[in-house]
Design an enzyme around this catalytic site. Structure first.
Site, PDB file in Angstrom:
ATOM      1  N   ASP A  84      45.340   8.191 -22.323  1.00  0.00           N
ATOM      2  CA  ASP A  84      43.992   8.125 -22.913  1.00  0.00           C
ATOM      3  C   ASP A  84      44.069   8.373 -24.422  1.00  0.00           C
ATOM      4  O   ASP A  84      43.312   9.179 -24.975  1.00  0.00           O
ATOM      5  CB  ASP A  84      43.082   9.148 -22.229  1.00  0.00           C
ATOM      6  CG  ASP A  84      41.604   8.794 -22.366  1.00  0.00           C
ATOM      7  OD1 ASP A  84      41.291   7.669 -22.826  1.00  0.00           O
ATOM      8  OD2 ASP A  84      40.761   9.642 -22.022  1.00  0.00           O
TER       9      ASP A  84
ATOM     10  N   GLY B  55      32.619  14.872 -18.877  1.00  0.00           N
ATOM     11  CA  GLY B  55      31.950  16.168 -18.897  1.00  0.00           C
ATOM     12  C   GLY B  55      31.505  16.582 -20.285  1.00  0.00           C
ATOM     13  O   GLY B  55      31.380  15.762 -21.179  1.00  0.00           O
ATOM     14  N   THR B  56      31.310  17.892 -20.430  1.00  0.00           N
ATOM     15  CA  THR B  56      30.811  18.431 -21.694  1.00  0.00           C
ATOM     16  C   THR B  56      31.803  19.453 -22.220  1.00  0.00           C
ATOM     17  O   THR B  56      32.356  20.241 -21.441  1.00  0.00           O
ATOM     18  CB  THR B  56      29.450  19.118 -21.439  1.00  0.00           C
ATOM     19  OG1 THR B  56      28.583  18.131 -20.864  1.00  0.00           O
ATOM     20  CG2 THR B  56      28.823  19.639 -22.708  1.00  0.00           C
TER      21      THR B  56
ATOM     22  N   GLY C  18      30.522  18.491 -27.722  1.00  0.00           N
ATOM     23  CA  GLY C  18      30.367  17.048 -27.495  1.00  0.00           C
ATOM     24  C   GLY C  18      30.350  16.724 -26.019  1.00  0.00           C
ATOM     25  O   GLY C  18      30.688  17.553 -25.170  1.00  0.00           O
TER      26      GLY C  18
HETATM   27  P1  ATP Z   1      36.235  10.854 -22.867  1.00  0.00           P
HETATM   28  O1  ATP Z   1      35.436  11.624 -21.905  1.00  0.00           O
HETATM   29  O2  ATP Z   1      36.225   9.398 -22.635  1.00  0.00           O
HETATM   30  O3  ATP Z   1      37.617  11.415 -23.021  1.00  0.00           O
HETATM   31  P2  ATP Z   1      35.650  12.090 -25.378  1.00  0.00           P
HETATM   32  O4  ATP Z   1      37.083  12.372 -25.676  1.00  0.00           O
HETATM   33  O5  ATP Z   1      34.785  11.707 -26.523  1.00  0.00           O
HETATM   34  O6  ATP Z   1      35.517  10.966 -24.280  1.00  0.00           O
HETATM   35  P3  ATP Z   1      35.434  14.785 -24.380  1.00  0.00           P
HETATM   36  O7  ATP Z   1      36.905  14.848 -24.161  1.00  0.00           O
HETATM   37  O8  ATP Z   1      34.559  15.316 -23.317  1.00  0.00           O
HETATM   38  O9  ATP Z   1      34.959  13.305 -24.664  1.00  0.00           O
HETATM   39  O10 ATP Z   1      35.142  15.553 -25.737  1.00  0.00           O
HETATM   40  C1  ATP Z   1      33.849  15.555 -26.305  1.00  0.00           C
HETATM   41  C2  ATP Z   1      33.944  15.996 -27.742  1.00  0.00           C
HETATM   42  O11 ATP Z   1      34.216  17.391 -27.794  1.00  0.00           O
HETATM   43  C3  ATP Z   1      35.110  15.355 -28.497  1.00  0.00           C
HETATM   44  O12 ATP Z   1      34.717  14.116 -29.030  1.00  0.00           O
HETATM   45  C4  ATP Z   1      35.397  16.387 -29.578  1.00  0.00           C
HETATM   46  O13 ATP Z   1      34.601  16.125 -30.704  1.00  0.00           O
HETATM   47  C5  ATP Z   1      34.993  17.693 -28.933  1.00  0.00           C
HETATM   48  N1  ATP Z   1      36.175  18.455 -28.509  1.00  0.00           N
HETATM   49  C6  ATP Z   1      36.909  18.274 -27.407  1.00  0.00           C
HETATM   50  N2  ATP Z   1      37.901  19.183 -27.300  1.00  0.00           N
HETATM   51  C7  ATP Z   1      37.811  19.965 -28.398  1.00  0.00           C
HETATM   52  C8  ATP Z   1      38.567  21.096 -28.912  1.00  0.00           C
HETATM   53  N3  ATP Z   1      39.612  21.576 -28.255  1.00  0.00           N
HETATM   54  N4  ATP Z   1      38.184  21.626 -30.084  1.00  0.00           N
HETATM   55  C9  ATP Z   1      37.122  21.146 -30.757  1.00  0.00           C
HETATM   56  N5  ATP Z   1      36.378  20.087 -30.353  1.00  0.00           N
HETATM   57  C10 ATP Z   1      36.705  19.507 -29.177  1.00  0.00           C
END
Ligand code: ATP
Ligand code: MG
Length: 453
Positions: free
Chosen positions: A286, A181-182, A176
């Site tokens: 957050d 970031g990614t 995601g």
């Molecule tokens: P923000 O950047 O505002 O925190 P976010 O939480 O949606 O937004 P990211 O933290 O970059 O963005 O995470 C992107 C996506 O990656 C998440 O929505 C989740 O679905 C997936 N993800 C993040 N960490 C994990 C993990 N440890 N295991 C599995 N999926 C994950």
């Protein structure tokens, strides 16, 4: 047959407390014997825990055994476990009456990927059957969690302390994108362990990079089942990579409208995770559904909490907007505190219960950062309330308390833990979440398949 550790089947029925030998059949044709002693309290979850040690790369949600006709019977719950054990003990009795050798109970893990590097941490899941000191043999309650702790500690040692770097990471899929970031699903080159790696581009000085790395150190000390495991971080050029435990159910934001009995168990884990962070004097900063992760084992863990002020500030400089889960007083620029996390907890769970963001005038299409003026209604209006009748009174009350406009009126950590909504679901039942995650993933998979046809 490959026996990593072999139990003594003959000891399986030794009086007074018979041990049970479970032979876990591995897809490559091998097997691992696990001696359980005493057996009667064995839970479905304990068996999955042990399977996950034997097949660390696979996601196993159920297993099978064979009945007298050779038909495979699936086990997915404690009830089905009981049926399997009762069937097995009947056959054991028959074997004994006929003077035959007692054969271990054979189970076949289901929905497993090929095991790859099985038993990468050299875990000994077996205990000596019939040994002189039977009390040291596996007690179902303690064996899986202890061994898993060991696995996680060893993994941390391997991956942390600067031992993890870009060359060790094999990127697989994108999980995601967030505002910063990614996130990638990746594996570690040395041991094949699956990780989640968050890569954030940051144009900052070397000095700031060092500061972020030292601020992240505290993550190594976080040791809670409700907080995502941290394996290490490193900078390459202008981007930081943060390596954490992979959660195969992903984040809650994609699940939509979660039933209350499932949400209650999730809330217990989230409140415990937050209470743990607060006890370390860490504010999450957050709290939102996308930072609550679940897995098919029914675990719920918090991620992306603000341990590094410098990292939070550096990301904030790149991305403009205000977090929609932020409490009213913070939108108006007041100081952050535990009560701010509590507001975000309330609004997040309200969204998860309703299946939509609680303020209808706020359309959260992409991510959670919004222009400030769009969020003004959170400051100006009365807090929304969950519809009574559709949700239980304790749940409605819990959300209402968390979303009090006055920060001081929101529950303190001990009040959250003692709230009836949390108390009534604090029953240690991970199966409810596990089954629900598995069902949702299955539905998503079949929808994707239909979509691609
Ligand atoms: P923000 O950047 O505002 O925190 P976010 O939480 O949606 O937004 P990211 O933290 O970059 O963005 O995470 C992107 C996506 O990656 C998440 O929505 C989740 O679905 C997936 N993800 C993040 N960490 C994990 C993990 N440890 N295991 C599995 N999926 C994950
Ligand atoms: Mg996130």
């Amino acid at each position: 047959m490959l026996l990593l550790a072999v139990g003594d089947p003959a000891a399986a029925m030794e009086p007074p407390a018979p041990a049970l030998v479970i032979r876990i059949r591995i897809p490559d044709g091998g097997a691992v014997d696990w001696t359980v002693h005493p057996a009667p309290q064995l839970l479905f979850r304990d068996v999955l825990d042990v399977i996950s040690q034997v097949l660390p790369d696979a996601t196993t949600t159920a297993f099978e055994y064979e009945d007298e006709d050779g038909d495979r019977i699936t086990v997915r719950s404690d009830e089905e476990m009981k049926a399997m054990l009762s069937y097995y003990y009947t056959t054991v009795m028959e074997q004994q009456v006929n003077g035959q050798l007692v054969v271990p109970l054979q189970i076949y893990p289901r929905a497993c990927k090929p095991p790859g590097k099985r038993n990468i941490h050299g875990l000994k899941v077996n205990t000596r059957a019939g040994s002189a000191n039977n009390s040291a043999a596996a007690v179902p309650d303690s064996l899986p969690s202890n061994s898993l702790k060991k696995s996680s500690a060893e993994l941390k040692k391997i991956l942390a302390n600067g031992q993890i770097n870009e060359q060790d990471i094999r990127y697989r899929d994108i999980l995601g994108h967030g505002n910063g970031g990614t996130v990638y699903k990746a594996s570690h080159a040395l041991n094949g362990k699956i990780l989640a790696v968050k890569v954030i581009p940051l144009d900052i000085t070397l000095e700031l990079q060092k500061q972020i790395m030292s601020e992240l150190e505290i993550l190594y000390k976080c040791d809670s089942s409700y907080i995502i495991g941290f394996y290490g971080a490193f900078f390459v050029e202008n981007r930081i990579s943060i390596c954490t435990e992979f959660m195969d159910g992903g984040s809650l934001d994609v699940y939509r409208k979660i039933p209350e009995h499932v949400l209650g168990r999730i809330a217990v884990a989230v409140v415990k995770g937050l209470t743990y962070l607060w006890s370390l004097k860490i504010l999450h900063r957050d709290v939102k559904p996308s930072n609550m992760l679940v897995n098919t084992r029914g675990q719920v863990k918090l991620c992306d909490f603000g341990v590094s002020t410098q990292l939070v500030n550096s990301i904030a400089k790149t991305y403009v907007g205000t977090n929609a889960y932020m409490e009213p007083e913070r939108i108006s620029g007041e100081q952050y505190g535990i009560h701010s996390d509590v507001w975000s907890l309330g609004i997040s769970f309200m969204e998860l219960a309703l299946g939509r963001f609680p303020y209808p005038q706020i359309q959260k299409n992409q991510g959670s950062l919004m222009p400030l003026q769009l969020l003004q209604c959170i400051v100006d209006e009365e807090s929304p309330v969950l519809p009574v009748g559709e949700f239980s009174e304790p749940f409605v009350h819990f959300i209402t308390q968390c979303m009090r406009k006055q920060p001081k009126e929101r529950p303190a950590p001990e009040e959250l833990m003692g709230h009836l909504f949390i108390v009534q679901y604090n029953d240690g039942n991970t199966e409810v979440v596990s089954m629900w995650v598995c069902r949702m993933l299955e539905e998503r998979r079949s929808q994707q398949q239909q979509g691609s046809q």
